[in-house]
Structures are given as C-alpha cells and as structure tokens.
Design an enzyme around this catalytic site. Structure first.
Site, short mmCIF file in Angstrom:
data_model
loop_
_atom_site.label_atom_id
_atom_site.label_comp_id
_atom_site.label_asym_id
_atom_site.label_seq_id
_atom_site.Cartn_x
_atom_site.Cartn_y
_atom_site.Cartn_z
N HIS A 195 0.84 -1.20 0.00
CA HIS A 195 0.00 0.00 0.00
C HIS A 195 0.87 1.24 0.00
O HIS A 195 2.05 1.20 0.34
CB HIS A 195 -0.91 0.03 1.23
CG HIS A 195 -0.16 0.19 2.52
ND1 HIS A 195 0.58 -0.84 3.09
CD2 HIS A 195 0.00 1.27 3.34
CE1 HIS A 195 1.15 -0.40 4.20
NE2 HIS A 195 0.82 0.87 4.38
N ASP A 253 0.67 5.22 1.65
CA ASP A 253 -0.06 5.96 2.67
C ASP A 253 -0.72 7.19 2.04
O ASP A 253 -0.03 7.99 1.41
CB ASP A 253 0.88 6.41 3.78
CG ASP A 253 1.48 5.24 4.54
OD1 ASP A 253 0.90 4.14 4.49
OD2 ASP A 253 2.53 5.43 5.20
N HIS A 273 4.78 -0.04 0.09
CA HIS A 273 5.52 -0.74 1.14
C HIS A 273 4.59 -1.75 1.79
O HIS A 273 3.37 -1.73 1.58
CB HIS A 273 6.10 0.23 2.16
CG HIS A 273 5.11 1.20 2.73
ND1 HIS A 273 4.61 2.28 2.03
CD2 HIS A 273 4.53 1.27 3.96
CE1 HIS A 273 3.77 2.96 2.78
NE2 HIS A 273 3.69 2.37 3.96
N ARG A 282 6.20 -8.96 16.58
CA ARG A 282 6.76 -7.66 16.18
C ARG A 282 5.76 -6.57 16.53
O ARG A 282 4.55 -6.74 16.36
CB ARG A 282 7.05 -7.64 14.68
CG ARG A 282 7.53 -6.29 14.15
CD ARG A 282 7.91 -6.37 12.67
NE ARG A 282 8.35 -5.07 12.17
CZ ARG A 282 7.62 -4.25 11.42
NH1 ARG A 282 6.39 -4.63 11.06
NH2 ARG A 282 8.10 -3.09 11.01
#
Length: 389
Positions: free
Chosen positions: A249, A251, A305, A315
């Site tokens: 995607h 941003d 990204h 994580r």
C-alpha cells in the site's frame, strides 16, 4: 512528472468488521490473530495469492539515517548534508530514517510496551475498543475493513490526535473507552503523540530545505493538523510465507513516522524488488505519503511498502500519520507549482475518495485527480443524470 491514466477505480464500500468480502469464507471473528499463532496452518482468509504472497526479499534498502539534530544546532554544513540526503531518498523512494530526533527514549520504550500490554489482553477486553468501520479510532483484528479478501496477520489499535482541543484527546480516549485503569497508558500515548507532532514539524522544515521552497510553508500548513496514531502487533505466524502482516500500500496521508522494535518486517518496493528496512537502534523511519507527494508537486515519491511476518518472534511498531486539517486546501508552494501537476484538493476530499475507491497502488493521486475532474464526456453524462433526477 507526467501523470499516467490508470484504469478508473471501481466503487468499493468497506465490508463489515471481521468479514471477508468476496472470498466466500467468513473471517475468524471470534478469535484474535494472536490466538491463531499456535495453529499448524493459517486459516484460509489469511492466505494471500501467489502473486502477492511473500517472495524472497532482495538486498536491504539503501536508506540514509539523517541527523535532524542539525536543525537545532544551526550547523550549516550539517544542514546541507541532511537536506541532500533527504532530497535523494525522497525523489527515489520516499523513505529515510532520522536520528537525534529529540524523542525521549524512555517514552518510546513505554509506548512500545504499552502496545504489548494492550494486545496481550483477552479478546473481550480489547473488543471494548472495537473500531467501527468508517471511523479512525479503535481496535481491529486483521484490519478486515481495509484488506477484506486477503486478511493481514496483525492486530491494530488506532486513535486520533490533535493539539487544538482544551482536553488531552488521547488520554481521554483511553479512559472513556477502556476504563480508568487504562489512564496511565493513555497519558503515555498522549505525550508520545505530542512529541511525534513536534518531530513531524521539524521534518517539515527539513523537507522545505531539501526542496528549496519557501521557508515555513509546510510547517505552517501542518501547524493545526490532525493526525492518526496506530499501534501494530504482528504475532508469530505458523506459515509466514503464505501471508503478509500488512499488504502492499501507499499511505494517503502526508507523512508517516514509524517506530519499530528490534524485529524487522518493513519492506519497500524499489525497481520491482521488495527491499527490507532493518531497524536502527534509536532511529525512526520516515516515509512520504500521497498528500505530501501532491504538496511537493510530484517531486517526492509515495511508494508501495508492506510488512512481512515471521515464525518465531512477535513484532510491534508504532505509526504516526500526519494529516492536514480536513478543510485545508492541498497545493504546492508557489515556487514549486509551475506547472501544477495535481488539482487543489482538501484532505476531506482525499479521505472520501480512498474510502469509496480504495487503490493499493502507486497511481492513487492520478486516479484521485480523474475522480475530482472527470473527462468532459463523463462530466456531461453525470450532469444529465443529475438533471433528470
């Protein structure tokens, strides 16, 4: 920058939370993603097609670590070096890291630890903050309202921030939504968002220098901004090669400040290859969003990204998304606006577009431009329909 003409976006309404539109398979609404990590295989809604699933990553992304302390120190040579590093990175892929940013290390650790504490709560407690589709704030498991047919292997907690209110909006959100026991956590995130806002304005100064535009233009533009804070949790995954933590995607916001823990997972698409971004102790990742791409008149890039997951370690990451005030008109500074590649728009316009016609690709601004100003034939047809109704 020459705008391409993408295929017109198809209307899309976000599906209900914890549903899987178009897959024919209901998402596991009764379970959080972290509850699935002990299963031998991941549920089918989390499996991404071969074309999207995780291929072998290429070499690590060559990304500068920029010392933003030079803005405070007044080091002229350091400023020139930092501006050149930012200009090269943003013109290529839109990602760089910052050090000496002034964010208190103990506060950053507390914010990451707060995310761990929240996501380890029983599902029933987390769902007290359940996000309503179409709103910013709340908890989601698999973020199913955005990636409906290919669920990401993650949980998120999001909340809005602005510093214009008389009351601390983040602290109040935690207390009112989760109860008084969460007031200390709310105070941590209130302070963290305040420091992120100040860092974002510092980065705007650096972007002004790197682009050679009027000093103060971007800092003033975002002085009364609204922002979104998102805590991400990626549990260990039994089949990490078959899914993604966050799908590819761009941003739509102006700027993202990402704090990673010491577990890697962020990858950026550069020259057709997914390039990992390893965490740098004490540094934060900055990436340009679609809104700032328009504010730079296309000179700086908003790139695809994603986040990958692994089989052994959880994580955590904290993403602060800087957004303009909803009614602010997005246009580049005069010195960078000839010719202007994107029409004027407001953040409210772009948000409405992304909610109706979500496109996870690099042509979002071009598709948005067509949506704002359709070709003459389409405009005439629309006018006829409106006149007849």
């Amino acid at each position: 920058m020459v705008a391409e003409h993408p295929t017109p976006p198809q209307p899309h309404q976000p599906p209900p939370m914890d549903s899987t539109a178009g897959s024919g398979i209901a998402a596991p609404a009764a379970a959080a993603v972290c509850d699935l990590r002990m299963e031998p295989k991941i549920p089918e809604p989390f499996v991404w097609p071969n074309g999207d699933a995780r291929p072998a990553s290429a070499a690590e992304l060559d990304m500068p670590v920029v010392d933003v302390g030079v803005l405070r120190d007044g080091d002229a040579e350091g400023l020139r070096r930092a501006a050149a590093q930012v200009a090269a990175a943003c013109a290529t892929h839109g990602f760089f890291q910052v050090s000496e940013h002034g964010v208190d290390a103990a506060l950053a650790r507390a914010a990451l630890d707060g995310a761990s504490d929240f996501f380890r709560l029983p599902l029933a407690e987390k769902r007290r903050a359940r996000r309503v589709p179409g709103t910013v704030s709340g908890y989601t498991s698999a973020h199913a309202d955005r990636f409906a047919s290919k669920l990401p292997w993650k949980e998120t907690l999001s909340f809005g921030f602005h510093d214009r209110a008389a009351a601390p909006v983040v602290a109040d959100y935690f207390s009112s939504t989760l109860g008084p026991d969460f007031a200390p956590m709310g105070r941590v995130y209130q302070k963290y968002c305040e420091e992120m806002k100040e860092l974002s304005l510092t980065i705007m100064e650096l972007l002004e220098l790197s682009l050679g535009v009027e000093r103060g233009y971007y800092r003033e533009f975002f002085a009364d901004s609204s922002s979104i804070m998102r805590c991400n949790y990626y549990p260990p995954c039994p089949e990490p090669e078959r899914t993604l933590g966050t799908g590819p995607h761009c941003d739509p916001t102006a700027l993202t400040i990402l704090l990673q823990d010491d577990v890697g997972g962020l990858e950026v698409l550069v020259d057709g290859e997914w390039r990992p971004v390893s965490p740098v102790p004490g540094a934060m990742v900055i990436n340009i969003g679609d809104t700032f791409m328009a504010l730079s008149n296309g000179r700086y890039k908003s790139c695809l990204h994603r986040a990958v997951v692994n089989q052994r370690r959880e994580r955590r990451s904290l993403a602060f998304f800087l957004c303009p005030r909803e009614d602010r008109v997005v246009r580049p500074p005069p010195s960078a606006a000839t010719p202007q590649h994107y029409p004027d728009f407001t953040w409210a316009d772009l948000m409405r577009f992304t909610q109706r016609h979500y496109r996870a690709d690099t042509r979002t601004l071009d598709a948005f431009t067509r949506w704002l100003a359709p070709p003459a034939a389409d405009a005439a047809a629309t006018a006829q329909v409106e006149a007849a109704s």
